[in-house]
Design a protein around this motif. Structure first.
Motif, PDB file in Angstrom:
ATOM      1  N   ALA A   1      39.909  48.578  31.512  1.00 51.76           N
ATOM      2  CA  ALA A   1      40.077  47.999  32.911  1.00 51.76           C
ATOM      3  C   ALA A   1      38.818  48.331  33.791  1.00 51.76           C
ATOM      4  O   ALA A   1      38.822  47.689  34.994  1.00 51.76           O
ATOM      5  CB  ALA A   1      41.325  48.589  33.345  1.00 51.76           C
TER       6      ALA A   1
ATOM      7  N   GLY B   1      39.123  50.337  37.349  1.00 55.42           N
ATOM      8  CA  GLY B   1      40.293  49.379  37.547  1.00 55.42           C
ATOM      9  C   GLY B   1      40.011  48.059  37.880  1.00 55.42           C
ATOM     10  O   GLY B   1      40.759  47.164  38.313  1.00 55.42           O
TER      11      GLY B   1
ATOM     12  N   LYS C   1      41.690  44.716  36.587  1.00 52.77           N
ATOM     13  CA  LYS C   1      43.027  44.600  36.784  1.00 52.77           C
ATOM     14  C   LYS C   1      42.889  43.486  38.022  1.00 52.77           C
ATOM     15  O   LYS C   1      42.439  43.316  38.702  1.00 52.77           O
ATOM     16  CB  LYS C   1      43.678  45.870  37.033  1.00 52.77           C
ATOM     17  CG  LYS C   1      43.673  46.903  36.110  1.00 52.77           C
ATOM     18  CD  LYS C   1      44.184  48.105  36.612  1.00 52.77           C
ATOM     19  CE  LYS C   1      44.409  49.096  35.384  1.00 52.77           C
ATOM     20  NZ  LYS C   1      45.180  50.470  35.940  1.00 52.77           N
TER      21      LYS C   1
ATOM     22  N   SER D   1      43.344  44.848  41.707  1.00 59.16           N
ATOM     23  CA  SER D   1      42.064  45.549  41.819  1.00 59.16           C
ATOM     24  C   SER D   1      41.900  45.521  43.390  1.00 59.16           C
ATOM     25  O   SER D   1      41.941  44.324  43.697  1.00 59.16           O
ATOM     26  CB  SER D   1      40.684  45.498  41.036  1.00 59.16           C
ATOM     27  OG  SER D   1      39.649  46.052  41.585  1.00 59.16           O
TER      28      SER D   1
END
Length: 263
Positions: free
Chosen positions: A19, A39, A42, A45
């Motif tokens: 991610a 992240g 994602k 995010s």
């Protein structure tokens, strides 16, 4: 760990784990850096969209032994929004990012002039006031000059003679007179020399009034001169040249995740 802030232009990204991403940024104070962004791939995010190529961003980072860690990102100017829907400007901008990545020097080495040139070049592209290839060539010439590789354009690079320039010798350093011209040197038209000099000096009145054939000749010389001085060529220039010959390749200019990873 030391916390610090800097602003910069996102040059490229690459996947890290499931991610995360590694983000390469040309910053105002620290030059080119690579940092981890946790992240960001994602859907939820909190700052993934702010770390896309072409974005002028204000960052907060933690200094670490390996990759620094981005903890905050605020968009200053999203230049990509004005470029991704315009193929000639998108490809010109992509070539700028790749060139900046290669000419910025060692990682962590200050490169303020290269940073300011890139910001100015992307802003000019986004404002749509000049032909994108002229903007790109002006950026490439000035970046080469900052790196110490400015081509001679108004005097012979071998003997220093002004006037009577008859060729362009890439390996020698630029324009050459009739006496210094060697076999194999290009023979551009005098207005092509004038156009290249105008782009280097920022004379947009002259550049905007130039003829298409001189622009094409200038672009070829600038691209060849740039790639002579780099260990590896600028891959994205091939897309710029393809656009000039008749249109984008399949999939070019998309803003999906696959194409962003290639920037």
């Amino acid at each position: 760990m030391t916390l610090y802030r800097d602003e910069g232009i996102v040059l490229r990204t690459q996947k890290l784990g499931e991610a995360d991403r590694i983000v390469t940024v040309l910053t105002r104070r620290s030059g080119r850096i690579r940092a981890a962004a946790k992240g960001v791939r994602k859907t939820k995010s909190r700052f993934g969209a702010r770390l896309e190529p072409f974005t002028h961003v204000d960052l907060q980072l933690y200094e670490r032994r390996s990759l620094d860690l981005i903890t905050q990102a605020e968009t200053l100017r999203p230049y990509g929004e004005a470029l991704v829907t315009d193929y000639p400007r998108y490809t010109a901008g992509t070539a700028m990012l790749e060139t900046a990545d290669k000419l910025a020097g060692e990682e962590g080495e200050p490169a303020l002039r290269q940073f300011l040139l890139l910001v100015g070049g992307l802003r000019t592209l986004a404002e749509r006031g000049h032909d994108p290839r002229l903007v790109l060539d002006a950026y490439l010439l000035r970046s080469l000059s900052v790196a110490g590789w400015a081509p001679a354009l108004d005097e012979c690079c071998r003997c220093g003679t002004r006037g009577g320039l008859r060729g362009f010798a890439i390996a020698a350093g630029g324009a050459v007179c009739a006496n210094c011209r060697q076999p194999g040197a290009a023979t551009p038209a005098p207005p092509t020399f004038a156009l290249m000099l105008a782009l280097l000096r920022g004379d947009w009145e002259y550049a905007d009034a130039s003829e298409p054939r001189h622009r094409v000749e200038s672009s070829g010389l600038v691209a060849a001169y740039l790639q002579w001085h780099l260990e590896h060529g600028i891959r994205s220039l091939r897309h710029v040249e393809r656009e000039a010959a008749g249109g984008p390749p399949d999939g070019a200019g998309r803003s999906d995740d696959t194409n962003r990873e290639r920037v």
